[in-house]
Scaffold this motif. Structure first.
Motif, PDB file in Angstrom:
ATOM      1  N   ALA A 220       1.185  -1.353   0.088  1.00  0.00           N
ATOM      2  CA  ALA A 220      -0.160  -0.057  -0.097  1.00  0.00           C
ATOM      3  C   ALA A 220       0.866   1.294  -0.125  1.00  0.00           C
ATOM      4  O   ALA A 220       1.484   1.579   0.938  1.00  0.00           O
ATOM      5  N   ALA A 221       0.582   2.135  -1.114  1.00  0.00           N
ATOM      6  CA  ALA A 221       1.635   3.099  -1.193  1.00  0.00           C
ATOM      7  C   ALA A 221       1.167   4.447  -0.069  1.00  0.00           C
ATOM      8  O   ALA A 221       2.120   5.153   0.057  1.00  0.00           O
ATOM      9  N   ASN A 222       0.059   4.246   0.443  1.00  0.00           N
ATOM     10  CA  ASN A 222      -0.426   5.380   1.306  1.00  0.00           C
ATOM     11  C   ASN A 222       0.242   5.161   2.604  1.00  0.00           C
ATOM     12  O   ASN A 222      -0.105   5.916   3.724  1.00  0.00           O
ATOM     13  N   ASP A 223       0.752   4.070   3.003  1.00  0.00           N
ATOM     14  CA  ASP A 223       1.321   3.660   4.352  1.00  0.00           C
ATOM     15  C   ASP A 223       2.814   4.084   4.465  1.00  0.00           C
ATOM     16  O   ASP A 223       3.627   3.565   3.914  1.00  0.00           O
ATOM     17  N   ASP A 224       2.905   5.191   5.255  1.00  0.00           N
ATOM     18  CA  ASP A 224       4.252   5.740   5.367  1.00  0.00           C
ATOM     19  C   ASP A 224       5.360   4.873   6.031  1.00  0.00           C
ATOM     20  O   ASP A 224       6.629   4.672   5.648  1.00  0.00           O
ATOM     21  N   PRO A 241       3.974  -0.647  -5.598  1.00  0.00           N
ATOM     22  CA  PRO A 241       3.190  -0.079  -4.793  1.00  0.00           C
ATOM     23  C   PRO A 241       1.648  -0.057  -5.511  1.00  0.00           C
ATOM     24  O   PRO A 241       1.724  -0.124  -6.677  1.00  0.00           O
ATOM     25  N   TYR A 242       0.633   0.031  -4.664  1.00  0.00           N
ATOM     26  CA  TYR A 242      -0.634   0.098  -5.348  1.00  0.00           C
ATOM     27  C   TYR A 242      -1.231   1.362  -4.596  1.00  0.00           C
ATOM     28  O   TYR A 242      -0.884   1.372  -3.360  1.00  0.00           O
ATOM     29  N   LYS A 243      -2.199   1.881  -5.175  1.00  0.00           N
ATOM     30  CA  LYS A 243      -2.745   3.029  -4.692  1.00  0.00           C
ATOM     31  C   LYS A 243      -4.388   3.201  -4.898  1.00  0.00           C
ATOM     32  O   LYS A 243      -4.832   2.299  -5.676  1.00  0.00           O
ATOM     33  N   LEU A 244      -5.042   4.152  -4.356  1.00  0.00           N
ATOM     34  CA  LEU A 244      -6.644   4.297  -4.492  1.00  0.00           C
ATOM     35  C   LEU A 244      -6.695   4.447  -5.889  1.00  0.00           C
ATOM     36  O   LEU A 244      -6.169   5.274  -6.648  1.00  0.00           O
ATOM     37  N   LEU A 256     -16.657   2.666  -9.100  1.00  0.00           N
ATOM     38  CA  LEU A 256     -15.201   2.780  -9.392  1.00  0.00           C
ATOM     39  C   LEU A 256     -14.799   2.863 -11.100  1.00  0.00           C
ATOM     40  O   LEU A 256     -15.832   2.522 -11.866  1.00  0.00           O
ATOM     41  N   ILE A 257     -14.169   3.914 -11.190  1.00  0.00           N
ATOM     42  CA  ILE A 257     -13.913   4.236 -12.595  1.00  0.00           C
ATOM     43  C   ILE A 257     -12.549   3.707 -13.153  1.00  0.00           C
ATOM     44  O   ILE A 257     -11.713   4.175 -12.818  1.00  0.00           O
ATOM     45  N   ASN A 258     -12.957   3.069 -14.372  1.00  0.00           N
ATOM     46  CA  ASN A 258     -11.280   2.553 -15.098  1.00  0.00           C
ATOM     47  C   ASN A 258     -11.495   2.518 -16.531  1.00  0.00           C
ATOM     48  O   ASN A 258     -12.635   2.213 -17.014  1.00  0.00           O
ATOM     49  N   LEU A 274      -8.759   0.377  -1.393  1.00  0.00           N
ATOM     50  CA  LEU A 274      -7.344   0.107  -1.295  1.00  0.00           C
ATOM     51  C   LEU A 274      -7.144  -1.385  -1.498  1.00  0.00           C
ATOM     52  O   LEU A 274      -6.233  -2.096  -2.324  1.00  0.00           O
ATOM     53  N   ASN A 275      -8.040  -2.250  -0.589  1.00  0.00           N
ATOM     54  CA  ASN A 275      -8.048  -3.786  -0.718  1.00  0.00           C
ATOM     55  C   ASN A 275      -8.251  -4.249  -2.036  1.00  0.00           C
ATOM     56  O   ASN A 275      -7.591  -5.055  -2.499  1.00  0.00           O
ATOM     57  N   LEU A 276      -9.153  -3.581  -2.693  1.00  0.00           N
ATOM     58  CA  LEU A 276      -9.617  -3.908  -3.974  1.00  0.00           C
ATOM     59  C   LEU A 276      -8.498  -3.742  -5.080  1.00  0.00           C
ATOM     60  O   LEU A 276      -8.170  -4.676  -5.866  1.00  0.00           O
ATOM     61  N   GLU A 277      -7.554  -2.816  -4.889  1.00  0.00           N
ATOM     62  CA  GLU A 277      -6.400  -2.419  -5.835  1.00  0.00           C
ATOM     63  C   GLU A 277      -5.360  -3.574  -5.643  1.00  0.00           C
ATOM     64  O   GLU A 277      -4.873  -4.129  -6.616  1.00  0.00           O
ATOM     65  N   ALA A 278      -5.115  -3.840  -4.343  1.00  0.00           N
ATOM     66  CA  ALA A 278      -4.171  -5.045  -3.934  1.00  0.00           C
ATOM     67  C   ALA A 278      -4.694  -6.258  -4.361  1.00  0.00           C
ATOM     68  O   ALA A 278      -3.532  -6.896  -5.148  1.00  0.00           O
TER      69      ALA A 278
END
Length: 452
Positions: A220-224, A241-244, A256-258, A274-278
């Motif tokens: 997760a890219a948002n976790d510092d 990394p993955y992100k929102l 969700l927009i793709n 975020l879980n969905l992108e993982a």
């Protein structure tokens, strides 16, 4: 193969026992106490022990293996007998690896979101008609058991960081030797095992080191904290990394927009996106296109007790959720508030686990319920007795949560009376616990509130 389970009634243990039974193994087991749904499910497959307790005579010389559950103690009579006879003893993660060492192994790790990410991957693989095995920490719609072991070339494993067995103090996810992995985030948990945050982070560093050559970890890219750990990690594996994703919320529905296409989801909240992108990152490695993946997610309802809708009417939604750690609590409250910004939120959580009840850990909850319009914390007074912990009163809880208007209960009847008296007009109710609020029937409570 003849396999005996010590502590067969555990959530993962009884599911593994059923999976091996379905595979044609001869399975026996023992436990000193069993609960539903383990009792019914073991009985259905003829695996329910005839009586509760430990019986050294069950450990016979013709056993090929003994699988030891975390619920057993190191001085368990059956364990001692197996050690004396020299029978091979496995923890359940060790045995899952033994059964999957020739497969492609996908392991989902992280302090939160593991079950949901694993469930999303299983849902997408099933929709794509793929053949796979799995181990997941919740009962999922469309899946008979929480464990499947077959001749499939692929296995998806929810990788818990808790200990493997009473005689194997390694975290479970260190034993699976992943080819593909996810780390969803790092937020201190299991203080009884990992007494410092640094020690806890170290377990995820070791997890990356166990990933096999040419492997990949998505994070997760948002976790510092996770990002810093990844930046310093020297393991020769790909770290991606993955992100929102792009999304919008319209009339209480997340779209969700793709690539210009909008996919209406039944789940919501940034943590779930975020879980969905993982899960999408893993599914892409397994040959599922982004479009096909997002199409399958339209029918994904979520894992049990993960923002699970208990009931609703035109002006109220009632949810139950497994959230109990500070990060999970904050993310879940934020998700419901963001999804329904015009409704007030009554958020009730139970301090139930050893870590959450630990007085030294309690300050980690500071501010995590601030977004709720009404915040309620419940502790079953008997839990302190059962866990042999020193009790404390509501002033300690209010100070730790840094929320003096927080409402506290240590009696389930008082909690039920309070919730039952609420007027839920244009309000949502969120019930969060890894326990059961002192035995409250949440379905009955929800039905009463929605129809009164």
């Amino acid at each position: 193969m003849k396999v005996h389970f010590i502590a067969i009634g555990g959530s993962a243990m009884h599911n593994l026992a059923i999976a091996l039974h379905k595979k044609g193994f001869e399975v026996t087991g023992s436990d000193d106490v069993l609960f539903e749904p383990s009792i019914s499910r073991l009985a259905k497959h003829g695996l329910l022990p005839q009586q509760n307790g430990w019986f050294a005579e069950k450990i016979t010389d013709n056993l090929d293996a003994v699988i030891l559950g975390m619920h057993a103690r190191a001085d368990n009579p059956e364990l001692l007998a197996a050690q004396q006879k020299g029978i091979k003893i496995y923890s359940y993660p060790e045995y899952v690896y033994e059964q999957s060492k020739d497969k492609l192994r996908v392991v989902i790790g992280g302090s939160h979101g593991k079950t949901t990410i694993t469930s999303m991957i299983l849902h997408a693989l099933q929709a794509a008609g793929k053949d796979f095995d799995y181990l997941v920490g919740a009962q999922l719609e469309g899946f008979d058991t929480m464990v499947k072991l077959s001749d499939a070339p692929l296995i998806i494993i929810e990788g818990d960081e808790y200990l493997s067995s009473p005689i194997d103090r390694r975290p479970k996810f260190h034993l699976y030797k992943a080819n593909l992995a996810v780390i969803s985030g790092i937020a201190w948990d299991h203080i009884n095992v990992f007494p410092t945050f640094e020690n806890y982070i170290e377990q995820f560093e070791i997890f990356i080191q166990t990933i096999q050559p040419n492997g990949t970890v998505f994070y997760a890219a948002n976790d510092d904290i996770l990002g810093e750990m990844i930046a310093h990690n020297q393991s020769p594996v790909a770290k991606i990394p993955y992100k929102l994703p792009q999304f919008e919320v319209v009339n209480g529905v997340t779209l969700l927009i793709n690539e210009g296409v909008k996919f209406p989801l039944q789940i919501f909240g940034e943590h779930n996106l975020l879980n969905l992108e993982a899960a999408r990152s893993i599914c892409g490695e397994l040959g599922i296109s982004a479009h096909d993946y997002y199409t399958s997610m339209v029918t994904f309802k979520g894992a049990a007790r993960r923002l699970e809708l208990v009931g609703k009417n035109e002006v109220t939604n009632i949810y139950k959720d497994f959230a109990h750690s500070p990060s999970k609590l904050k993310a879940t409250i934020k998700a419901v508030k963001a999804q329904f910004p015009r409704r007030q939120l009554i958020a009730c959580m139970e301090l139930h686990t050893f870590s959450s009840l630990n007085k030294d850990f309690l300050n980690e909850y500071a501010g995590c319920m601030n977004e709720a319009d009404t915040a309620v914390v419940y502790i079953d007074a008997q839990t302190f007795v059962q866990k042999k912990m020193e009790p404390y009163d509501e002033s300690v809880v209010k100070t730790a949560f840094n929320q003096q208007n927080l409402i506290f209960f240590d009696n389930s009847k008082a909690l039920k009376d309070f919730v039952s008296a609420q007027n839920l007009q244009s309000k949502n109710l969120l019930l969060m616990s890894s326990g059961n609020f002192g035995g409250l029937n949440l379905n009955e409570l929800a039905s009463y509130l929605l129809n009164k």
